[in-house]
Design a protein around this motif. Structure first.
Motif, PDB file in Angstrom:
ATOM      1  N   LEU A   1      -3.588 -11.102 -20.414  1.00  0.00           N
ATOM      2  CA  LEU A   1      -4.295  -9.583 -20.286  1.00  0.00           C
ATOM      3  C   LEU A   1      -5.058  -9.377 -19.239  1.00  0.00           C
ATOM      4  CD1 LEU A   1      -4.344  -8.826 -24.310  1.00  0.00           C
ATOM      5  CD2 LEU A   1      -2.842  -7.736 -22.597  1.00  0.00           C
ATOM      6  N   THR A   2      -5.826 -10.425 -19.035  1.00  0.00           N
ATOM      7  CA  THR A   2      -6.741 -10.410 -17.813  1.00  0.00           C
ATOM      8  C   THR A   2      -5.970 -10.307 -16.470  1.00  0.00           C
ATOM      9  OG1 THR A   2      -8.277 -11.634 -19.131  1.00  0.00           O
ATOM     10  CG2 THR A   2      -8.598 -11.409 -16.722  1.00  0.00           C
ATOM     11  N   ALA A   3      -4.971 -10.957 -16.232  1.00  0.00           N
ATOM     12  CA  ALA A   3      -4.248 -10.966 -15.292  1.00  0.00           C
ATOM     13  C   ALA A   3      -3.524  -9.703 -15.198  1.00  0.00           C
ATOM     14  CB  ALA A   3      -3.171 -12.138 -15.219  1.00  0.00           C
ATOM     15  N   LEU A   4      -2.819  -9.120 -15.955  1.00  0.00           N
ATOM     16  CA  LEU A   4      -2.056  -7.719 -16.091  1.00  0.00           C
ATOM     17  C   LEU A   4      -3.296  -6.661 -15.765  1.00  0.00           C
ATOM     18  CD1 LEU A   4       0.378  -8.135 -18.919  1.00  0.00           C
ATOM     19  CD2 LEU A   4       0.520  -8.384 -16.659  1.00  0.00           C
ATOM     20  N   PHE A   5      -4.315  -6.543 -16.395  1.00  0.00           N
ATOM     21  CA  PHE A   5      -5.158  -5.574 -16.066  1.00  0.00           C
ATOM     22  C   PHE A   5      -6.075  -5.500 -14.879  1.00  0.00           C
ATOM     23  CE2 PHE A   5      -3.439  -4.588 -20.415  1.00  0.00           C
ATOM     24  CZ  PHE A   5      -2.919  -3.489 -20.088  1.00  0.00           C
ATOM     25  N   SER A   6      -6.036  -6.839 -14.264  1.00  0.00           N
ATOM     26  CA  SER A   6      -7.245  -6.960 -13.195  1.00  0.00           C
ATOM     27  C   SER A   6      -6.932  -6.139 -12.224  1.00  0.00           C
ATOM     28  CB  SER A   6      -7.150  -8.501 -12.683  1.00  0.00           C
ATOM     29  OG  SER A   6      -6.054  -8.860 -12.271  1.00  0.00           O
ATOM     30  N   ALA A   7      -7.875  -5.774 -11.301  1.00  0.00           N
ATOM     31  CA  ALA A   7      -7.674  -4.890 -10.361  1.00  0.00           C
ATOM     32  C   ALA A   7      -7.171  -5.521  -9.139  1.00  0.00           C
ATOM     33  CB  ALA A   7      -9.036  -4.055  -9.736  1.00  0.00           C
ATOM     34  N   ASN A   8      -5.767  -5.228  -8.832  1.00  0.00           N
ATOM     35  CA  ASN A   8      -4.890  -5.752  -7.719  1.00  0.00           C
ATOM     36  C   ASN A   8      -4.570  -4.784  -6.881  1.00  0.00           C
ATOM     37  OD1 ASN A   8      -3.695  -7.107  -5.841  1.00  0.00           O
ATOM     38  ND2 ASN A   8      -2.683  -8.465  -7.089  1.00  0.00           N
ATOM     39  N   PRO A   9      -5.414  -4.100  -5.844  1.00  0.00           N
ATOM     40  CA  PRO A   9      -4.851  -2.913  -5.157  1.00  0.00           C
ATOM     41  C   PRO A   9      -3.636  -2.973  -4.504  1.00  0.00           C
ATOM     42  CG  PRO A   9      -6.902  -3.824  -4.227  1.00  0.00           C
ATOM     43  CD  PRO A   9      -6.435  -4.698  -5.598  1.00  0.00           C
ATOM     44  N   ALA A  10      -3.335  -4.082  -3.920  1.00  0.00           N
ATOM     45  CA  ALA A  10      -1.931  -4.085  -2.935  1.00  0.00           C
ATOM     46  C   ALA A  10      -0.979  -4.060  -3.759  1.00  0.00           C
ATOM     47  CB  ALA A  10      -2.203  -5.529  -2.229  1.00  0.00           C
ATOM     48  N   THR A  11      -0.897  -4.753  -5.111  1.00  0.00           N
ATOM     49  CA  THR A  11       0.281  -4.821  -6.002  1.00  0.00           C
ATOM     50  C   THR A  11       0.562  -3.393  -6.606  1.00  0.00           C
ATOM     51  OG1 THR A  11      -0.183  -6.963  -6.402  1.00  0.00           O
ATOM     52  CG2 THR A  11       1.289  -5.781  -7.979  1.00  0.00           C
ATOM     53  N   ALA A  12      -0.606  -2.662  -6.806  1.00  0.00           N
ATOM     54  CA  ALA A  12      -0.500  -1.465  -7.499  1.00  0.00           C
ATOM     55  C   ALA A  12      -0.077  -0.433  -6.509  1.00  0.00           C
ATOM     56  CB  ALA A  12      -1.996  -1.147  -8.300  1.00  0.00           C
ATOM     57  N   GLN A  13      -0.507  -0.533  -5.309  1.00  0.00           N
ATOM     58  CA  GLN A  13      -0.115   0.378  -4.297  1.00  0.00           C
ATOM     59  C   GLN A  13       1.200   0.358  -3.997  1.00  0.00           C
ATOM     60  OE1 GLN A  13      -1.957   2.719  -3.206  1.00  0.00           O
ATOM     61  NE2 GLN A  13      -0.493   3.573  -1.952  1.00  0.00           N
ATOM     62  N   ASN A  14       2.099  -1.059  -3.920  1.00  0.00           N
ATOM     63  CA  ASN A  14       3.266  -1.108  -3.474  1.00  0.00           C
ATOM     64  C   ASN A  14       4.273  -0.642  -4.674  1.00  0.00           C
ATOM     65  OD1 ASN A  14       2.795  -1.995  -0.998  1.00  0.00           O
ATOM     66  ND2 ASN A  14       2.861  -4.214  -1.588  1.00  0.00           N
ATOM     67  N   SER A  15       3.622  -0.836  -5.959  1.00  0.00           N
ATOM     68  CA  SER A  15       4.546  -0.553  -6.873  1.00  0.00           C
ATOM     69  C   SER A  15       4.559   0.932  -7.099  1.00  0.00           C
ATOM     70  CB  SER A  15       4.189  -1.480  -8.042  1.00  0.00           C
ATOM     71  OG  SER A  15       2.915  -0.610  -8.795  1.00  0.00           O
ATOM     72  N   TYR A  16       3.802   1.671  -6.712  1.00  0.00           N
ATOM     73  CA  TYR A  16       3.430   3.092  -6.854  1.00  0.00           C
ATOM     74  C   TYR A  16       4.091   3.924  -5.726  1.00  0.00           C
ATOM     75  CZ  TYR A  16       1.452   7.749  -7.776  1.00  0.00           C
ATOM     76  OH  TYR A  16       1.428   9.181  -7.953  1.00  0.00           O
ATOM     77  N   ASN A  17       4.222   3.307  -4.621  1.00  0.00           N
ATOM     78  CA  ASN A  17       4.542   4.309  -3.371  1.00  0.00           C
ATOM     79  C   ASN A  17       5.773   3.651  -2.584  1.00  0.00           C
ATOM     80  OD1 ASN A  17       2.832   6.211  -3.769  1.00  0.00           O
ATOM     81  ND2 ASN A  17       1.449   5.432  -2.208  1.00  0.00           N
ATOM     82  N   TRP A  18       6.621   2.909  -3.246  1.00  0.00           N
ATOM     83  CA  TRP A  18       7.590   2.056  -2.671  1.00  0.00           C
ATOM     84  C   TRP A  18       8.662   3.118  -2.192  1.00  0.00           C
ATOM     85  CZ3 TRP A  18      12.895   2.183  -3.855  1.00  0.00           C
ATOM     86  CH2 TRP A  18      13.143   2.511  -5.204  1.00  0.00           C
ATOM     87  N   TRP A  19       9.069   4.291  -2.889  1.00  0.00           N
ATOM     88  CA  TRP A  19       9.849   5.101  -2.263  1.00  0.00           C
ATOM     89  C   TRP A  19       9.573   5.784  -1.386  1.00  0.00           C
ATOM     90  CZ3 TRP A  19       8.182   5.220  -7.576  1.00  0.00           C
ATOM     91  CH2 TRP A  19       7.069   6.160  -7.426  1.00  0.00           C
ATOM     92  N   ASP A  20       8.276   6.051  -1.012  1.00  0.00           N
ATOM     93  CA  ASP A  20       7.652   7.044  -0.044  1.00  0.00           C
ATOM     94  C   ASP A  20       7.508   6.140   1.367  1.00  0.00           C
ATOM     95  OD1 ASP A  20       7.110   9.053  -1.634  1.00  0.00           O
ATOM     96  OD2 ASP A  20       5.076   8.569  -2.064  1.00  0.00           O
ATOM     97  N   ALA A  21       7.723   4.845   1.245  1.00  0.00           N
ATOM     98  CA  ALA A  21       7.764   4.099   2.468  1.00  0.00           C
ATOM     99  C   ALA A  21       9.117   4.263   3.355  1.00  0.00           C
ATOM    100  CB  ALA A  21       7.458   2.679   2.085  1.00  0.00           C
ATOM    101  N   ARG A  22      10.161   4.416   2.421  1.00  0.00           N
ATOM    102  CA  ARG A  22      11.534   4.731   3.354  1.00  0.00           C
ATOM    103  C   ARG A  22      11.543   5.949   4.050  1.00  0.00           C
ATOM    104  NH1 ARG A  22      15.868   4.953  -1.402  1.00  0.00           N
ATOM    105  NH2 ARG A  22      14.053   6.081  -2.155  1.00  0.00           N
ATOM    106  N   PRO A  23      12.264   5.804   5.241  1.00  0.00           N
ATOM    107  CA  PRO A  23      12.482   7.090   6.143  1.00  0.00           C
ATOM    108  C   PRO A  23      13.185   7.862   5.385  1.00  0.00           C
ATOM    109  CG  PRO A  23      13.785   5.221   6.985  1.00  0.00           C
ATOM    110  CD  PRO A  23      13.029   4.717   5.865  1.00  0.00           C
ATOM    111  N   PRO A  24      13.051   9.240   5.564  1.00  0.00           N
ATOM    112  CA  PRO A  24      13.842  10.140   4.913  1.00  0.00           C
ATOM    113  C   PRO A  24      15.434  10.259   5.457  1.00  0.00           C
ATOM    114  CG  PRO A  24      12.540  11.316   6.576  1.00  0.00           C
ATOM    115  CD  PRO A  24      11.995  10.044   6.638  1.00  0.00           C
ATOM    116  N   ALA A  25      16.145  10.801   4.702  1.00  0.00           N
ATOM    117  CA  ALA A  25      17.625  10.914   5.184  1.00  0.00           C
ATOM    118  C   ALA A  25      17.480  12.196   5.801  1.00  0.00           C
ATOM    119  CB  ALA A  25      18.286  11.048   3.663  1.00  0.00           C
ATOM    120  N   PRO A  26      18.475  11.938   6.928  1.00  0.00           N
ATOM    121  CA  PRO A  26      18.630  12.875   7.995  1.00  0.00           C
ATOM    122  C   PRO A  26      19.063  14.206   7.255  1.00  0.00           C
ATOM    123  CG  PRO A  26      20.747  11.380   8.193  1.00  0.00           C
ATOM    124  CD  PRO A  26      19.303  10.678   7.089  1.00  0.00           C
ATOM    125  N   VAL A  27      18.595  15.197   7.823  1.00  0.00           N
ATOM    126  CA  VAL A  27      19.132  16.691   7.272  1.00  0.00           C
ATOM    127  C   VAL A  27      20.302  17.145   8.128  1.00  0.00           C
ATOM    128  CG1 VAL A  27      18.431  18.927   6.787  1.00  0.00           C
ATOM    129  CG2 VAL A  27      16.776  16.990   6.353  1.00  0.00           C
TER     130      VAL A  27
END
Length: 167
Positions: A12-38
């Motif tokens: 539980l400690t490992a799961l809920f410990s503050a690890n900003p890099a892991t949390a940031q990557n798991s939250y914004n991974w779809w925003d990091a892709r380039p947008p599809a051409p319009v």
């Protein structure tokens, strides 16, 4: 002095410990892709500009090129007394052939010549009942009296017609 945590607490400690890099990557991974051409939707093909119709309408009729008979005329041929009299004439003069009785319609094509005579009488292809009934219909139509001929561009012309004969 070190305290040992039970295994569940360590997990539980490992799961809920503050690890900003892991949390940031798991939250914004779809925003990091380039947008599809319009791409814009395809445009419909342009239609050519409408050409104004001439003042007189010309109907191209291929029948006179091969036979000398017209199907489109300004003044149609007229049976003496009108179409109703023609149908009455056919009803009165039609003789049923012997054999089994049939009910139906035979389409007979004919040509009203420039003189008004009925010529070139035959059953329209695919519109007969039986050979005996077709022959009776053709014979009845052959006996029609002279028509007032049709006119095209002010001239008397031969005109092709189709007449239904009902049994």
């Amino acid at each position: 002095m070190k305290t040992l945590l039970p295994p569940a607490a360590a997990l539980l400690t490992a799961l809920f410990s503050a690890n900003p890099a892991t949390a940031q990557n798991s939250y914004n991974w779809w925003d990091a892709r380039p947008p599809a051409p319009v791409t814009p939707p395809p445009r419909p093909a342009r239609k050519p500009a409408a050409v104004a119709a001439p003042a007189t309408s010309i109907v191209i009729d291929s029948l006179p090129l091969t036979t000398g008979k017209y199907t489109y005329v300004e003044v149609m041929p007229v049976f003496p007394g009108g179409q109703e009299n023609m149908l009455n004439f056919l009803r009165k003069n039609l003789q049923r052939p012997r054999g089994p009785r049939q009910r139906g319609r035979v389409l007979v094509s004919l040509v009203v010549a420039a003189t008004g005579e009925v010529t070139d009488v035959r059953v329209a292809p695919g519109h007969g009942l039986s050979p005996a009934y077709d022959a009776a219909a053709v014979e009845c139509v052959r006996r029609l009296p002279r028509f007032t001929p049709g006119r095209r561009e002010g001239k008397v012309v031969s005109t092709a017609l189709t007449v239904p004969v009902l049994f």
